[in-house]
Design a protein around this motif. Structure first.
Motif, short mmCIF file in Angstrom:
data_model
loop_
_atom_site.label_atom_id
_atom_site.label_comp_id
_atom_site.label_asym_id
_atom_site.label_seq_id
_atom_site.Cartn_x
_atom_site.Cartn_y
_atom_site.Cartn_z
N LEU A 167 -17.81 -9.65 -4.05
CA LEU A 167 -16.70 -8.72 -4.08
C LEU A 167 -15.55 -9.23 -3.21
N ALA A 168 -14.33 -8.99 -3.67
CA ALA A 168 -13.13 -9.32 -2.89
C ALA A 168 -12.05 -8.34 -3.30
N PHE A 169 -10.94 -8.37 -2.59
CA PHE A 169 -9.84 -7.45 -2.89
C PHE A 169 -8.89 -8.02 -3.94
N ARG A 170 -8.33 -7.15 -4.75
CA ARG A 170 -7.11 -7.52 -5.46
C ARG A 170 -6.03 -7.80 -4.41
N VAL A 202 -12.05 -5.53 -6.16
CA VAL A 202 -11.94 -4.08 -6.00
C VAL A 202 -10.50 -3.72 -5.65
N MET A 203 -10.16 -2.44 -5.81
CA MET A 203 -8.80 -1.99 -5.54
C MET A 203 -8.40 -2.31 -4.10
N ASN A 204 -7.19 -2.84 -3.94
CA ASN A 204 -6.70 -3.18 -2.62
C ASN A 204 -6.28 -1.90 -1.88
N PRO A 205 -6.84 -1.63 -0.71
CA PRO A 205 -6.49 -0.41 0.02
C PRO A 205 -5.16 -0.55 0.76
N ASP A 206 -4.09 -0.64 0.01
CA ASP A 206 -2.73 -0.83 0.53
C ASP A 206 -2.09 0.55 0.69
N ALA A 240 -7.79 8.73 2.44
CA ALA A 240 -7.44 7.44 1.84
C ALA A 240 -8.65 6.51 1.81
N VAL A 241 -9.37 6.45 2.92
CA VAL A 241 -10.56 5.59 2.99
C VAL A 241 -11.58 6.03 1.94
N ASP A 242 -11.82 7.32 1.85
CA ASP A 242 -12.81 7.82 0.88
C ASP A 242 -12.39 7.49 -0.56
N ASN A 243 -11.12 7.65 -0.85
CA ASN A 243 -10.64 7.37 -2.21
C ASN A 243 -10.75 5.88 -2.56
N TYR A 244 -10.37 5.02 -1.62
CA TYR A 244 -10.48 3.58 -1.88
C TYR A 244 -11.95 3.14 -1.95
N MET A 245 -12.81 3.77 -1.16
CA MET A 245 -14.23 3.46 -1.25
C MET A 245 -14.80 3.89 -2.59
N GLN A 278 -2.01 -4.28 5.51
CA GLN A 278 -3.04 -3.72 6.38
C GLN A 278 -3.75 -2.58 5.67
N TYR A 279 -5.04 -2.44 5.96
CA TYR A 279 -5.86 -1.41 5.32
C TYR A 279 -5.85 -0.13 6.16
N PRO A 280 -6.22 1.01 5.58
CA PRO A 280 -6.35 2.22 6.38
C PRO A 280 -7.46 2.07 7.42
#
Length: 492
Positions: A167-170, A202-206, A240-245, A278-280
């Motif tokens: 797994l990696a980020f977009r 996975v979706m980038n948590p931007d 935000a963290v929960d949604n990106y997770m 940066q991520y949340p």
């Protein structure tokens, strides 16, 4: 221009007075005479005899032939303040005297034997590098670049776990080797050949350009007016963290084999090429925990954020409160000398003993000598603290641009790992058009300050200078950028 001229004079005065950034120097280096092909001939050679994939910065490229600490000189003898550090690679300063001296001494003693024999420098360096790492991250594999390091980390994780999926980020960038190109998630850096087998993005948590969160959700010491700080695990940050997770879970649910099927999860501590994203707060903690539940290893890519660049910690992942299983590094590790490494635990490192593994130039005597000198210089000259102090000072000035100009959408980062995202307008966040970006970029160059550019849309200015810059350099940089932004916005 009057303000910039005054600031440039102050910077030059500080240089003559042997200020903080140049404390290791004994004299003010004068421009050396240029020795090389003429400018137009150099352009022709580059066009006809060098890789056509190698693009140059600016409308009219620079021909650089000399550097010292935070300064570069072109073929005409003009000096520039380098606020990009050779793409986040020059850590303690161009041609730093202590690093140069260590390399000269080693060159006169021994260049190369390969690691079939022992030589002292790589052993000294491995021990010192391991001492900077937390936990049981104590075994070092030496390579020559960040791409090589991430390439080896992928291989190592797959061997250790017996799993294939990664797994990696977009929006991530982890290298351009055929193996790591699969990890990198920018269409602008990909070729139409099979490179990403078993890799899922996975979706980038931007929190600026993404679906959830606000700039207050990230670990940035300075925020624009009206942005409220969101604490980790609370309110909008937690949501935000929960949604990106949940978006990560979507990939797990639909794209991976059932059970413990993950080999690794790769994450930059702050995305570099992707535009200083940066991520949340708290995201990486939850992501690391979930990956381990799925049988995978967590890999922190510190190629750009390592060696104190973020200001508060020696390693960027420490700012997220996480402990990786593997850490990859390069760039600032050698201050411009080709050197990279993978650091991991003894248990994971042992997997490569299943067969012979060898790297001809990894950990050569010159690389070991340079690496040691860089670590010594970082410690002696307290460049991590300088990154925190001067980086925060610069950030305070740059954040004001968000309030003053409609085309400055976001300013973010920490330490000397900063980004300015440019937009057509703040409401739509549409990336600023290429012509306007180039106009601003060219203006900063003409004013004597060199900055980088990145982000998927090429609309983020990147400031990642040598970690020896001064507050006077920050003043000049902020003034130059503001004048360029003001002029271009007025013309739109």
């Amino acid at each position: 221009m009057e303000t910039i001229s005054r600031l440039r004079g102050e910077v030059q005065g500080r240089w003559r007075m042997l200020g903080r950034c140049t404390r290791a120097l004994s004299t003010n280096p004068a421009p050396l005479p240029y020795e090389g092909p003429a400018f137009e001939e150099t352009k022709t050679i580059r066009k006809n005899n060098l890789s056509p994939a190698m693009l140059t910065y600016y409308s009219e490229p620079l021909l650089i032939h000399q550097g010292s600490m935070q300064w570069l000189w072109d073929h005409k003898g003009r000096r520039y303040l380098d606020m990009f550090g050779g793409i986040v690679t020059v850590s303690v300063g161009h041609c730093h005297p202590a690093v140069n001296a260590a390399l000269h001494d080693q060159v006169d003693r021994l260049w190369h034997t390969t690691n079939i024999y022992m030589h002292p420098k790589v052993h000294e360096y491995a021990a010192k590098l391991a001492s900077t790492m937390p936990g049981n991250l104590k075994v070092v594999y030496m390579v020559n670049s960040g791409s090589e390091a991430n390439d080896l980390a992928m291989y190592m994780a797959r061997l250790y776990t017996g799993n294939n999926d990664i797994l990696a980020f977009r929006n991530a960038y982890h290298g351009m080797s055929p193996y790591t190109m699969g990890l990198t998630a920018h269409s602008t850096w990909k070729f139409s050949v099979p490179t990403g087998m078993g890799i899922h993005h996975v979706m980038n948590p931007d929190v600026y350009r993404g679906l959830w969160g606000t700039p207050g959700c990230r670990d940035c010491p300075v925020l624009p007016q009206g942005v409220e700080v969101c604490e980790e695990g609370e309110g909008e940050c937690a949501a935000a963290v929960d949604n990106y997770m949940e978006q990560m879970e979507e990939v797990v649910r639909y794209s991976l084999p059932k059970g413990k099927s993950v080999a690794a999860f790769f994450a930059e501590s702050i995305q570099g090429v992707g535009g200083s994203v940066q991520y949340p707060k708290g995201y990486l903690k939850k992501a690391f925990a979930r990956v381990r539940e799925l049988g995978g290893l967590c890999v922190s890519d510190e190629v750009q954020t390592g060696f104190g660049r973020t200001g508060e910690h020696f390693w960027g992942f420490e700012g997220h409160g996480v402990m990786p299983d593997i850490v990859t590094m390069a760039k600032g590790m050698g201050n411009g000398f080709p050197i990279g490494a993978v650091v991991t635990t003894p248990e994971i490192a042992a997997t490569l003993g299943q067969a012979l593994h060898f790297n001809t130039f990894g950990g050569n005597p010159m690389a070991g000598a340079v690496g040691l000198a860089v670590l010594d210089t970082i410690e002696r000259e307290q460049t991590m603290e300088n990154s925190r102090v001067v980086g925060t000072y610069l950030l305070q000035k740059l954040v004001q641009l968000v309030d003053r100009y409609r085309i400055v959408g976001d300013v973010r980062g920490k330490g000397l790992m900063l980004g300015i995202e440019m937009v057509e307008d703040k409401e739509s966040k549409k990336p600023l058009n290429g012509a306007a970006m180039m106009n601003i970029w060219d203006r900063t160059k003409e004013a004597g300050v060199l900055i980088g550019k990145g982000g998927h849309f090429g609309n983020v200015f990147r400031l990642k200078p040598p970690m020896c810059i001064t507050k006077e350099d920050a003043d000049l940089t902020a003034a130059v950028i503001e004048e360029a932004v003001q002029a271009v916005q007025a013309s739109m």
